[in-house]
Each structure stands twice: as structure tokens, then as C-alpha cells.
Design an enzyme around this catalytic site. Structure first.
Site, PDB file in Angstrom:
ATOM      1  N   GLU A   1     -42.128  65.936  34.455  1.00 21.19           N
ATOM      2  CA  GLU A   1     -40.686  66.148  34.387  1.00 21.19           C
ATOM      3  C   GLU A   1     -40.082  65.346  33.236  1.00 21.19           C
ATOM      4  O   GLU A   1     -40.439  64.177  33.012  1.00 21.19           O
ATOM      5  CB  GLU A   1     -40.063  65.706  35.717  1.00 21.19           C
ATOM      6  CG  GLU A   1     -38.563  65.853  35.831  1.00 21.19           C
ATOM      7  CD  GLU A   1     -38.042  65.397  37.187  1.00 21.19           C
ATOM      8  OE1 GLU A   1     -36.865  65.678  37.482  1.00 21.19           O
ATOM      9  OE2 GLU A   1     -38.817  64.764  37.942  1.00 21.19           O
TER      10      GLU A   1
ATOM     11  N   LYS B   1     -33.950  72.961  37.266  1.00 20.07           N
ATOM     12  CA  LYS B   1     -34.122  72.298  38.562  1.00 20.07           C
ATOM     13  C   LYS B   1     -32.932  72.615  39.459  1.00 20.07           C
ATOM     14  O   LYS B   1     -31.769  72.547  39.025  1.00 20.07           O
ATOM     15  CB  LYS B   1     -34.240  70.787  38.346  1.00 20.07           C
ATOM     16  CG  LYS B   1     -34.580  69.968  39.576  1.00 20.07           C
ATOM     17  CD  LYS B   1     -34.803  68.508  39.165  1.00 20.07           C
ATOM     18  CE  LYS B   1     -35.215  67.636  40.330  1.00 20.07           C
ATOM     19  NZ  LYS B   1     -35.487  66.240  39.897  1.00 20.07           N
TER      20      LYS B   1
ATOM     21  N   TYR C   1     -29.980  60.051  45.708  1.00 18.89           N
ATOM     22  CA  TYR C   1     -30.182  59.004  46.706  1.00 18.89           C
ATOM     23  C   TYR C   1     -31.168  58.010  46.119  1.00 18.89           C
ATOM     24  O   TYR C   1     -31.817  58.265  45.099  1.00 18.89           O
ATOM     25  CB  TYR C   1     -30.739  59.593  48.009  1.00 18.89           C
ATOM     26  CG  TYR C   1     -32.030  60.357  47.810  1.00 18.89           C
ATOM     27  CD1 TYR C   1     -33.258  59.709  47.825  1.00 18.89           C
ATOM     28  CD2 TYR C   1     -32.025  61.734  47.584  1.00 18.89           C
ATOM     29  CE1 TYR C   1     -34.445  60.400  47.616  1.00 18.89           C
ATOM     30  CE2 TYR C   1     -33.205  62.437  47.385  1.00 18.89           C
ATOM     31  CZ  TYR C   1     -34.413  61.759  47.409  1.00 18.89           C
ATOM     32  OH  TYR C   1     -35.577  62.445  47.197  1.00 18.89           O
TER      33      TYR C   1
ATOM     34  N   CYS D   1     -39.993  68.761  40.256  1.00 17.49           N
ATOM     35  CA  CYS D   1     -39.976  67.600  41.162  1.00 17.49           C
ATOM     36  C   CYS D   1     -39.383  67.899  42.538  1.00 17.49           C
ATOM     37  O   CYS D   1     -40.029  68.490  43.385  1.00 17.49           O
ATOM     38  CB  CYS D   1     -39.252  66.433  40.495  1.00 17.49           C
ATOM     39  SG  CYS D   1     -39.624  64.822  41.273  1.00 17.49           S
TER      40      CYS D   1
ATOM     41  N   LYS E   1     -46.607  55.708  49.167  1.00 15.91           N
ATOM     42  CA  LYS E   1     -45.920  56.975  48.947  1.00 15.91           C
ATOM     43  C   LYS E   1     -46.897  58.085  48.573  1.00 15.91           C
ATOM     44  O   LYS E   1     -46.684  59.254  48.902  1.00 15.91           O
ATOM     45  CB  LYS E   1     -44.865  56.824  47.857  1.00 15.91           C
ATOM     46  CG  LYS E   1     -44.061  58.108  47.611  1.00 15.91           C
ATOM     47  CD  LYS E   1     -43.011  57.915  46.543  1.00 15.91           C
ATOM     48  CE  LYS E   1     -42.224  59.196  46.303  1.00 15.91           C
ATOM     49  NZ  LYS E   1     -41.195  59.006  45.248  1.00 15.91           N
TER      50      LYS E   1
ATOM     51  N   GLY F   1     -43.242  29.413  35.160  1.00 15.59           N
ATOM     52  CA  GLY F   1     -43.515  28.136  35.793  1.00 15.59           C
ATOM     53  C   GLY F   1     -44.692  28.257  36.746  1.00 15.59           C
ATOM     54  O   GLY F   1     -44.754  29.194  37.544  1.00 15.59           O
TER      55      GLY F   1
ATOM     56  N   SER G   1     -46.304  26.374  39.744  1.00 15.59           N
ATOM     57  CA  SER G   1     -45.997  25.305  40.697  1.00 15.59           C
ATOM     58  C   SER G   1     -47.179  24.914  41.559  1.00 15.59           C
ATOM     59  O   SER G   1     -47.121  23.907  42.266  1.00 15.59           O
ATOM     60  CB  SER G   1     -44.857  25.759  41.609  1.00 15.59           C
ATOM     61  OG  SER G   1     -45.291  26.838  42.438  1.00 15.59           O
ATOM     62  N   GLY G   2     -48.243  25.729  41.543  1.00 12.87           N
ATOM     63  CA  GLY G   2     -49.325  25.514  42.489  1.00 12.87           C
ATOM     64  C   GLY G   2     -49.086  26.241  43.796  1.00 12.87           C
ATOM     65  O   GLY G   2     -49.879  26.121  44.730  1.00 12.87           O
ATOM     66  N   GLY G   3     -48.011  27.047  43.853  1.00 12.60           N
ATOM     67  CA  GLY G   3     -47.718  27.832  45.047  1.00 12.60           C
ATOM     68  C   GLY G   3     -48.221  29.253  44.918  1.00 12.60           C
ATOM     69  O   GLY G   3     -48.658  29.699  43.848  1.00 12.60           O
TER      70      GLY G   3
END
Length: 583
Positions: free
Chosen positions: A41, A108, A114, A144, A177, A323, A325-327
């Protein structure tokens, strides 16, 4: 009938580049002996072009690019190409090209308005239904959304005698999906007793990712072929349209239905067989190819990687900084960045403070080493002390609170943005959807950045993806200590996320119900959650809308993402009233 579904990765606005990309795929399809070649499309404009459509010059260039592409389609081959048609108004359209000409323009009918879609803003609905007469068979072409409706152009084309239904699509991805979409397409094929060809777009566009996964279904609704997910692919298939006729002869139900008049568009045929045309190969039967599906965690990871890669490549960005952080969140963001951009194009910055544990520093360094990425260390202690000293006269007599926590986050954000300015790197923020939902982030701090890699990934899914990565690679790409330790922002002594939020195993289902499913508090409580937790989380989500509106965009992977997918007013006094509260 040999068909080719060319799922290509277009770029919004690059009408000439998109046409050239389509032409290259067309050449490959012709060499493979394809008689019908389909593209996604709005191939020419890219999807979604949004307010570019309000520029007459853009629309005209799209039409010129289509004409140029038509000149490259040889006789005996039909190409179905998405573009924007101008016929008194704008139409989302699919052009049928052959022998250097535009034979027909399908418009179409069902314009989605939506979720992430705004097509009623730009396009007029189609008013007619047509089909192609190709090699003695009728081929119905739709765009589509038209295939998603049980009653619509595809049904009318089938009732009018079409044995093949071709749908050109730009269907955005969210997790799982693909399975749902294939079930729908299989139902359309079996209901109409036709082949269904689904050619989908692939690639990233801003926060959207298109997963490809083009497919062919036989008249019984069975999946015959499936293209790769999240990659460009050319899917070749041999159809036998007489199978649809046999099925129709044995199924009397369509005879009880009627349809409006169907216009039939004739396609000029070459007098010699297609395989004798110059440049084609011998037409041996094509072995049906069904590419495997990813696991849920695997497809979300692939979507994140593709979305980030295309965001950088299509914008001309080359290097990222984030960054470390070690997380768990920064670890997943780093994994995605390295896979998308290459380790040589990603820099991780360790920014320890007095509250950063030794384990976090060790884990951050281990994560960088595992991925082979460059790191810089910039401690924030001196800057934090300077801020506190500057503000001490103003804050005299007041206890430390979240203000001082946010100061640390903003200092880190300033450091990352300074590196961005100095070296031209794009800052990747690392917050997840759970935190974004409840406002567990700092404006101009950890929310600062040019792109939010995992902003639509719930925290529990972050853990699952990291575990998937380690299992798939057979090593600790994400250090085990990062996965096992309790999550913490480490902005005060002995801080844990659970001090401020319910456990993520409870929080995420509540958020999914409230944010993605629009369920009310009473309905969520009725499903088994604590009323106090639900009420508190709903209020946090509502209160954080102003923060989310200022956050960078990120890749949509859930059924309803923040941003263009969920549009809530910031000024909003609606609060659900329990039935017992009365009027």
C-alpha cells in the site's frame, strides 16, 4: 498463474527512491517468471505520508514517479502498485501497470480512522468495484482495510467471479498481530472460495513498524506461502485458479447472494508464452515457502531492532548514546541498539552517584563488554553536591525528598545531551511502558532523548525478552545478575521500585486492562485485583499524561501505545464513579 509479492521497505516522501526500489524488485520478479507482481500500500509515497498529502507538489511528484515506474513494466507482466491518486480529490489507490501503461486505478473503500490511522483526514472513499481479467481468470484488487471487512470489495469481487483476491497492505505491527491477521485472511479465502494474496509493507516509520509477513492462502483457507518477518522479501507462488472454480461449483451458498455490478478490466496479453520473453528464466514449479514465525519475545525484539535501525538510517543518524545503569531496561535498550546500529556505533555512559551500588557499576561494565560497545564514565557526585549547595538557601529547613532524586536524573540527562551536542550522537532514553504509564520517570531527566527504544514494552516483557536473548544466543548477553536483581532507580539509599509501585507482575496486567483495553476500575477489580491498587494506578496513569506528551517517540509493539495510538486530553476531570457512590 505465477505471482510475486514484493514486500519492500519504503521511505515516506522518497517517491523517486521508492519507485526505484520497486523497479528493482520488479526486475527480480520478472526474471523469476512472475506474471502478476504486487507491492505494498502507498508504495510510491511511503506509509503513512500524513500531512505531506496537503502539498500539491508532493502529490504530483507521486503521480510522476508512478508513470516512470509504469514505463519499466514489460508487456505480459502486471504490477499492482500503491500510490496516491488525484481525481478531483485524493484516493488511497493501487495502480495496475503493464506494458508501460497505467491500465486501471483501484481506490480504497474502507478508510481506517482508529488507533494510529487518520485516513479520513486525507482520502475520499472508493465508489466502484472492479476486477482484472488476467489469463482467463478474474483477479480482485483491494487495499489493506478492504480485506478486513467480511462485506466489502473482496466479497463483491468474489461474487462477481474472481478466483484470486489480491490485497496490497501497510498493516502496522503489534505483538501477535501476525497470527490474528493470518486467521482473518484464511477465513476470507475459505468464505469466498478464492486464493487470497496479501502483500504487506516492511520497515520502520517513526513509531510504527511494519512486519511484512506477506502470505498466500488457497481457496480452502490454508496458508500456502509466507514471507519473512521484519525483512524485505520476494515471495513467489504458483496459483491454479481453476481450483477456485471447482470449489465454487461444489458450494451453492454464494449463488444465494447478490452483488453490485463488477467492472472487468482487460489486461493485454503477450502472444508468446511468458517464459519465452527475453530475460526470464525457465519456469519450473515453485516450491511453496513458509517462513517460520518468531516467538512473541523474538518478534518484539525484531520489531524494536528494525524500528530503531530505520529511524536512524532514514533520518541520516549514525551513532547513539545511552545511559548504562546496570539495570534491566538500559541493558535491553543497549542490546537493541547494538543489533540495530552495530557495537561500533553505540556508546554507553556510566554515571554513578553516591547511591549507585558497586554491583550496578559492575553489571553495567559487564553489559558493555558482552556487547562489545564503547563506554564512558562520568560520575555525577560533584554536580549533585553543587546543585544542593546552590539550592540550600532556598530549601532551608526542608527535608530531602523526590526533588533531590529528580536532580540526579536531570544531571544525567544533561550529561547525555552534552555528549549528543558535542559529537552529534542521538540520545536513546531507556524507560519502559510500565514506568511511562504511571509517571515513574523524570521530565528532562531519564525521559530526555531523541528516541525512546522500549517505551512501549511493559517491564515484565522486558525481562522475558532479555531471557529470550540469552537463550537464543546460548550465553549471557544480558548478565544474569542484571536479570536476577530487584529493580531500583538507585536515587536514594536502599531504594526499590516496589517502594512506590506494586510488583510488576501485578502492575502490568492492571495497566494493560486500563490503558490498552480501556476497562474501568470496577471491571478490573472484578477480575481479581485489589481495589486500592487499581484505583491508585488509574490515578497515576491519568496524572502522568502531561509527562508522556513531552516524551520522545518510541516503537509501538503493543496493541495500544501512548502517543498517536492513545489520545487522551491532558486537562481531563473525568473520574469513574463507583455505583455505590450514587448520582
Amino acid at each position: 498463474m505465477r505471482v510475486a509479492l514484493a514486500q519492500i521497505n519504503t521511505t515516506v516522501g522518497d517517491v523517486w527512491g521508492n519507485a526505484e526500489r520497486a523497479a528493482r524488485a520488479l526486475d527480480d520478479a520478472v526474471r523469476a517468471g512472475a506474471e502478476l507482481v504486487a507491492f505494498p500500500e502507498l508504495t510510491i509515497t511511503g506509509y503513512p505520508p500524513e500531512d505531506l498529502l496537503m502539498r500539491p507538489a508532493f502529490v504530483q511528484d507521486n503521480l510522476r514517479a508512478l508513470e516512470e515506474l509504469a514505463g519499466r513494466v514489460p508487456p505480459g507482466v502486471v504490477a499492482a502498485v500503491g500510490f496516491v491518486d488525484l481525481a478531483g480529490d485524493l484516493y488511497n489507490a493501487c495502480a495496475v501497470l503493464s506494458g508501460g501503461e497505467v491500465l486501471h486505478r483501484f481506490h480504497k473503500r474502507h478508510l481506517p480512522n482508529y488507533g494510529v490511522f487518520d485516513e479520513n483526514r486525507y482520502f475520499r472513499e472508493a465508489e466502484e468495484t472492479a476486477a482484472l481479467s488476467l489469463g482467463g481468470s478474474l483477479v480482485g484488487v483491494s487495499v489493506c482495510e478492504d480485506i478486513w471487512y467480511p462485506v466489502g470489495p473482496a466479497r463483491e469481487q468474489a461474487l462477481g467471479g474472481a478466483s484470486v483476491l489480491l490485497n496490497v497492505s501497510a498493516s502496522p505491527y503489534h505483538r501477535l498481530k501476525g497470527l490474528y491477521r493470518e486467521r482473518m485472511l484464511g477465513v476470507r479465502a475459505s468464505d469466498h472460495g478464492c486464493y487470497v494474496l496479501f502483500c504487506n509493507l516492511v520497515g520502520g516509520q517513526d513509531e510504527l513498524v511494519f512486519d511484512g509477513r506477506s502470505a498466500v492462502f488457497d481457496p480452502g483457507g490454508n496458508l500456502v506461502c509466507r514471507a519473512r518477518q521484519f525483512e524485505e522479501d520476494l515471495l513467489i507462488a504458483d496459483l491454479h485458479p481453476e481450483e477456485a472454480l471447482v470449489r465454487r461449483l461444489h458450494d451453492p451458498r454464494p449463488r444465494k447472494e447478490t452483488s453490485d455490478h463488477l467492472s472487468v478490466i482487460g489486461v493485454p496479453r503477450e502472444s508468446k508464452p511468458l517464459e519465452e520473453m527475453e530475460g526470464t528464466e525457465e519456469e519450473d514449479p515453485v516450491e511453496p515457502r513458509v517462513e517460520p514465525s518468531h516467538s512473541e519475545e523474538g518478534e518484539v525484539l525484531a520489531a524494536l531492532v528494525l524500528g530503531l535501525r530505520d529511524y536512524f538510517a532514514k533520518n541520516g543518524f549514525s551513532r547513539a548514546v545511552l545511559g548504562l545503569s546496570g539495570g534491566i531496561d538500559s541493558s535491553l535498550a543497549a542490546v537493541v541498539a547494538v543489533r540495530a546500529l552495530g557495537a561500533e556505533n553505540v556508546t554507553g555512559v556510566l554515571m554513578p552517584s553516591e547511591y549507585t551500588s558497586g554491583a550496578s557499576n559492575t553489571d553495567a561494565a559487564a553489559q558493555a563488554k558482552s556487547l562489545g560497545m564503547d563506554t564512558q564514565t562520568v560520575a555525577i557526585g560533584e554536580a549533585f553536591d553543587a546543585y544542593r549547595d546552590m539550592l540550600a538557601p532556598v530549601f532551608l529547613g526542608l527535608p530531602e525528598d523526590v526533588t533531590e532524586e529528580n536532580l540526579q536524573s536531570r544531571i544525567r540527562g544533561n550529561i547525555l545531551m552534552a555528549l549528543s551536542n558535542k559529537f552529534g550522537w542521538i540520545v536513546l532514553s531507556t524507560g519502559n511502558k510500565s514506568e511511562m504509564s504511571v509517571g515513574y520517570s523524570t521530565l528532562y531527566g531519564d525521559s530526555a532523548g531523541g528516541f525512546a527504544v522500549i517505551k512501549d514494552v511493559p517491564k515484565t516483557l522486558v525481562y522475558r525478552i532479555c531471557e529470550h536473548v540469552n537463550e537464543a544466543e546460548g550465553r549471557e548477553v544480558v548478565p544474569g545478575d542484571v536479570i536476577r536483581k530487584e529493580p531500583s532507580a538507585e536515587l536514594r539509599a536502599d531504594q526499590r521500585d516496589s517502594d512506590s509501585l506494586p510488583p510488576y507482575e501485578i502492575l502490568d496486567p492492571i495497566l494493560e486492562a486500563y490503558v490498552e483495553d480501556d476497562k474501568g476500575e470496577a471491571e478490573i477489580v472484578a477480575s481479581g485485583f485489589d481495589a486500592a491498587d487499581v484505583h491508585r494506578i488509574a490515578r497515576l496513569v491519568d496524572a502522568a499524561e502531561y509527562k508522556r506528551r513531552q516524551a520522545p517517540i518510541g516503537i509501538k509493539v503493543t496493541s495500544r501505545a501512548f502517543g498517536r495510538d492513545r489520545r487522551m486530553p491532558i486537562v481531563n476531570r473525568y473520574r469513574e464513579r463507583a455505583p455505590e457512590d450514587g448520582p
